[in-house]
Scaffold this motif. Structure first.
Motif, PDB file in Angstrom:
ATOM      1  N   VAL A  16     -51.109   4.972 -37.175  1.00 32.98           N
ATOM      2  CA  VAL A  16     -50.588   6.080 -36.375  1.00 32.98           C
ATOM      3  C   VAL A  16     -50.727   7.386 -37.146  1.00 32.98           C
ATOM      4  N   GLY A  17     -50.432   7.356 -38.445  1.00 31.46           N
ATOM      5  CA  GLY A  17     -50.578   8.553 -39.269  1.00 31.46           C
ATOM      6  C   GLY A  17     -52.016   9.037 -39.325  1.00 31.46           C
ATOM      7  N   VAL A  18     -52.957   8.109 -39.465  1.00 28.87           N
ATOM      8  CA  VAL A  18     -54.379   8.471 -39.489  1.00 28.87           C
ATOM      9  C   VAL A  18     -54.771   9.122 -38.163  1.00 28.87           C
ATOM     10  N   ASP A  19     -54.359   8.515 -37.052  1.00 27.95           N
ATOM     11  CA  ASP A  19     -54.675   9.089 -35.733  1.00 27.95           C
ATOM     12  C   ASP A  19     -54.053  10.474 -35.580  1.00 27.95           C
ATOM     13  N   LEU A  20     -52.815  10.605 -36.029  1.00 27.43           N
ATOM     14  CA  LEU A  20     -52.093  11.869 -35.896  1.00 27.43           C
ATOM     15  C   LEU A  20     -52.743  12.979 -36.730  1.00 27.43           C
ATOM     16  N   VAL A  21     -53.074  12.682 -37.981  1.00 29.61           N
ATOM     17  CA  VAL A  21     -53.691  13.714 -38.834  1.00 29.61           C
ATOM     18  C   VAL A  21     -55.074  14.088 -38.311  1.00 29.61           C
ATOM     19  N   THR A  22     -55.784  13.135 -37.725  1.00 29.34           N
ATOM     20  CA  THR A  22     -57.104  13.414 -37.164  1.00 29.34           C
ATOM     21  C   THR A  22     -56.999  14.316 -35.938  1.00 29.34           C
ATOM     22  N   ALA A  23     -56.025  14.040 -35.100  1.00 33.30           N
ATOM     23  CA  ALA A  23     -55.883  14.796 -33.853  1.00 33.30           C
ATOM     24  C   ALA A  23     -55.186  16.140 -34.036  1.00 33.30           C
ATOM     25  N   GLU A  24     -54.165  16.181 -34.913  1.00 29.00           N
ATOM     26  CA  GLU A  24     -53.309  17.369 -34.957  1.00 29.00           C
ATOM     27  C   GLU A  24     -53.203  18.033 -36.327  1.00 29.00           C
ATOM     28  N   GLY A  25     -53.766  17.446 -37.353  1.00 29.92           N
ATOM     29  CA  GLY A  25     -53.729  18.052 -38.679  1.00 29.92           C
ATOM     30  C   GLY A  25     -52.573  17.555 -39.523  1.00 29.92           C
ATOM     31  N   ALA A  26     -52.636  17.879 -40.795  1.00 29.57           N
ATOM     32  CA  ALA A  26     -51.665  17.377 -41.769  1.00 29.57           C
ATOM     33  C   ALA A  26     -50.246  17.853 -41.491  1.00 29.57           C
ATOM     34  N   GLN A  27     -50.094  19.026 -40.906  1.00 29.08           N
ATOM     35  CA  GLN A  27     -48.765  19.554 -40.643  1.00 29.08           C
ATOM     36  C   GLN A  27     -48.000  18.709 -39.619  1.00 29.08           C
ATOM     37  N   ALA A  28     -48.684  17.897 -38.842  1.00 27.42           N
ATOM     38  CA  ALA A  28     -48.031  17.074 -37.813  1.00 27.42           C
ATOM     39  C   ALA A  28     -47.448  15.776 -38.376  1.00 27.42           C
ATOM     40  N   LEU A  29     -47.720  15.477 -39.635  1.00 25.99           N
ATOM     41  CA  LEU A  29     -47.326  14.190 -40.218  1.00 25.99           C
ATOM     42  C   LEU A  29     -45.869  14.159 -40.683  1.00 25.99           C
ATOM     43  N   THR A  30     -44.964  14.142 -39.737  1.00 26.72           N
ATOM     44  CA  THR A  30     -43.555  13.977 -40.079  1.00 26.72           C
ATOM     45  C   THR A  30     -43.184  12.511 -39.907  1.00 26.72           C
ATOM     46  N   LEU A  31     -42.205  12.047 -40.660  1.00 26.28           N
ATOM     47  CA  LEU A  31     -41.742  10.660 -40.511  1.00 26.28           C
ATOM     48  C   LEU A  31     -41.283  10.404 -39.087  1.00 26.28           C
ATOM     49  N   ARG A  32     -40.559  11.346 -38.529  1.00 25.63           N
ATOM     50  CA  ARG A  32     -40.022  11.189 -37.172  1.00 25.63           C
ATOM     51  C   ARG A  32     -41.151  11.023 -36.150  1.00 25.63           C
ATOM     52  N   GLU A  33     -42.198  11.851 -36.249  1.00 26.26           N
ATOM     53  CA  GLU A  33     -43.290  11.778 -35.274  1.00 26.26           C
ATOM     54  C   GLU A  33     -44.108  10.499 -35.456  1.00 26.26           C
ATOM     55  N   ILE A  34     -44.349  10.107 -36.679  1.00 22.46           N
ATOM     56  CA  ILE A  34     -45.077   8.851 -36.917  1.00 22.46           C
ATOM     57  C   ILE A  34     -44.276   7.683 -36.359  1.00 22.46           C
TER      58      ILE A  34
END
Length: 194
Positions: A16-34
């Motif tokens: 999920v973190g890999v998908d999130l950083v790919t789609a939205e960038g490193a700033q989107a990688l919060t524990l809550r969002e993951i």
């Protein structure tokens, strides 16, 4: 919870973190969002990753593995000389940096590198050793570690400045390719005509 469930959820959180950083960038990688995207409570990731840095490091390790895999494929061509393999490696590095901006940014975050959680020996150093080896084959008279380090710094700079739009604006180039060729020529000497 058994070991398989633990491994599966740990892997899912990283995926999920890999998908999130790919789609939205490193700033989107919060524990809550993951956690939300993985379908677990916001506290659940802490069972497998006691700190946010540990989860980010696990995600960044995936990026280094992906970059290493791409580099291995690009430089594995039998019958190609070290200069051509080095050019392929450099192009692969720049392509990854420009097409995977969020992951690239995460991989080189100062806090992750300093934390010791990223495992640089297992992640980025194998790729750097390939760079050192190829540089040493092209320029045997030079200190290959120093020259590889300066070439890597040059590639990193091209990636950052091109990604920000600064380099294209300053040089008028419509592609990073001539800049890559100039960097290789500057560090390795002009390419010999065939």
């Amino acid at each position: 919870m058994d070991d398989r469930e633990t491994t599966d959820l740990r892997t899912r959180l990283i995926d999920v973190g890999v998908d999130l950083v790919t789609a939205e960038g490193a700033q989107a990688l919060t524990l809550r969002e993951i956690a939300r995207r993985a379908g677990v409570s916001h506290g659940a990731p802490r069972r497998w990753f006691p700190t946010h840095v540990e989860l980010l490091s696990a995600i960044a390790r995936r990026g280094f593995a992906d970059l290493q895999d791409r580099a291995d494929r690009a430089t594995g061509g039998a019958g190609t000389g070290p200069r051509a393999r080095l050019a392929a490696l450099a192009e692969t590095y720049l392509d990854f940096a420009l097409s995977q901006r969020g992951m690239y940014e995460l991989m080189f975050r100062h806090d992750l590198l300093e934390s010791g959680r990223l495992g640089l020996r297992e992640t980025s150093l194998p790729l750097f050793e390939t760079l050192v080896d190829l540089v040493g084959r092209v320029r045997p008279e030079a200190d290959p570690r120093v020259l590889a380090g300066t070439l890597w710094a040059n590639l990193h700079g091209i990636a950052q400045l091109w990604g920000w739009g600064s380099l294209g604006l300053a040089t008028g180039a419509d592609s990073h390719v001539p800049l890559l060729k100039a960097a290789l020529d500057a560090h390795l000497g002009p390419e010999e005509p065939r």
